[in-house]
Design an enzyme around this catalytic site. Structure first.
Site, short mmCIF file in Angstrom:
data_model
loop_
_atom_site.label_atom_id
_atom_site.label_comp_id
_atom_site.label_asym_id
_atom_site.label_seq_id
_atom_site.Cartn_x
_atom_site.Cartn_y
_atom_site.Cartn_z
N LYS A 1 0.83 -1.21 0.00
CA LYS A 1 0.00 0.00 0.00
C LYS A 1 0.87 1.26 0.00
CE LYS A 1 -1.91 -1.10 3.95
NZ LYS A 1 -1.14 -2.31 4.31
N ARG B 1 -9.01 0.80 9.20
CA ARG B 1 -8.61 -0.56 9.55
C ARG B 1 -9.77 -1.30 10.20
NH1 ARG B 1 -3.15 0.56 9.08
NH2 ARG B 1 -1.76 -0.98 9.86
N ARG C 1 12.03 -5.80 4.86
CA ARG C 1 11.92 -4.34 4.66
C ARG C 1 12.93 -3.60 5.54
NH1 ARG C 1 6.20 -1.63 5.29
NH2 ARG C 1 6.23 -2.83 7.22
N ARG D 1 11.98 -1.79 11.04
CA ARG D 1 10.90 -1.38 11.94
C ARG D 1 10.76 -2.41 13.05
NH1 ARG D 1 5.66 0.16 8.27
NH2 ARG D 1 4.65 -1.01 9.93
N ARG E 1 0.60 -9.22 13.43
CA ARG E 1 -0.10 -8.16 12.68
C ARG E 1 -1.03 -8.78 11.63
NH1 ARG E 1 4.85 -5.18 10.57
NH2 ARG E 1 3.43 -3.88 9.38
#
Ligand code: AP5
Length: 211
Positions: A14, A89, A125, A158, A169
């Site tokens: 996204k 969300r 990431r 992160r 998550r």
């Protein structure tokens, strides 16, 4: 305002797509995750409230998130093209947007990616601590090891991209997703996007839909 929301699991791309669309096609992009990370870095009250939830991979309570996005959108011109990435969300967040005629959603694009690809994307990431640019060790590696191509600062992982928090998550995402998809399906605003191919192909598909 003409508002498009990007729905999809953590790691479904996204943010990557929204950043490119905002640069190339003039969309105003709001990432609630990025907004919260900036608030944490700047030690703002909303960041301090959100940090514990984010580190554990839990959702930040609706009341905090709705206030945050309403405040951000209140500064946007009524004629702007807006992309919301990471909001809503929950159905409560979706209803909050639609309850104000100024922020009603025009289109909800749902990014579909297989679960094991999501885990690879999340754990690989790396982000720039300074400018927020995002990389991937395997799919979008920086030119120099651990250094941001854009500003030369150190890249970091992160805290919520560790495999255990990333998997949690995804569980949290699944617990809310059905309700959100039903909400936008009933409103005839939902469109699915196959988001497992390369970044440029997905970008072309999105640009075609949003033009
Ligand atoms: P947030 O930052 O929004 O995290 P997220 O939704 O979990 O999404 P991600 O940023 O992980 O993934 P993405 O889909 O943007 O993927 P990306 O493009 O980066 O939220 C973090 C936390 O904040 C939440 O857990 C929650 O606590 C809180 N929060 C935020 N909003 C909230 C809300 N509304 N309500 C309650 N709480 C909220 O891509 C991922 C990686 O894959 C990158 O490395 C990228 O380079 C790579 N990649 C992207 N596309 C491709 C591709 N096509 N091929 C190969 N690699 C790709």
């Amino acid at each position: 305002m003409n508002i498009t929301v990007f729905l999809g699991a953590p790691g479904s791309g996204k943010g990557t797509q929204a950043k490119r669309l905002s640069t190339a096609h003039g969309f105003k992009h709001f990432s609630t995750g990025d907004m919260l990370r900036v608030a944490i870095q700047e030690e703002k009250p909303v960041g301090l409230k959100a940090k514990g939830f984010m580190d554990k991979g839990e959702l930040v309570p609706d009341s905090i998130m709705i206030e945050l996005i309403e405040e951000a959108l209140s500064h946007v011109s009524g004629t702007a093209k807006v992309l919301l990435d990471g909001f809503p969300r929950t159905v409560a967040q979706a209803k909050a947007l639609d309850s104000n005629p100024r922020t009603q959603v025009s289109l909800a694009l749902y990014f579909i990616v297989p679960e094991e690809t999501l885990i690879r994307r999340l754990t690989g990431r790396r982000i720039c601590k300074k400018c927020g640019e995002s990389f991937h060790l395997e799919f979008m590696p920086p030119k120099a090891n651990s250094i941001c191509d854009k500003c030369g600062s150190q890249l970091t992982q992160r805290p919520d991209d560790s495999e255990s928090v990333a998997r949690h998550r995804l569980t949290v995402f699944r617990s809310q997703n059905e309700g959100l998809l039903s909400y936008y399906t009933s409103a005839k605003k939902l469109k699915e996007i196959a988001a497992d191919n390369n970044v440029d192909e997905i970008q072309n598909t999105l640009a075609g839909i949003l033009k």
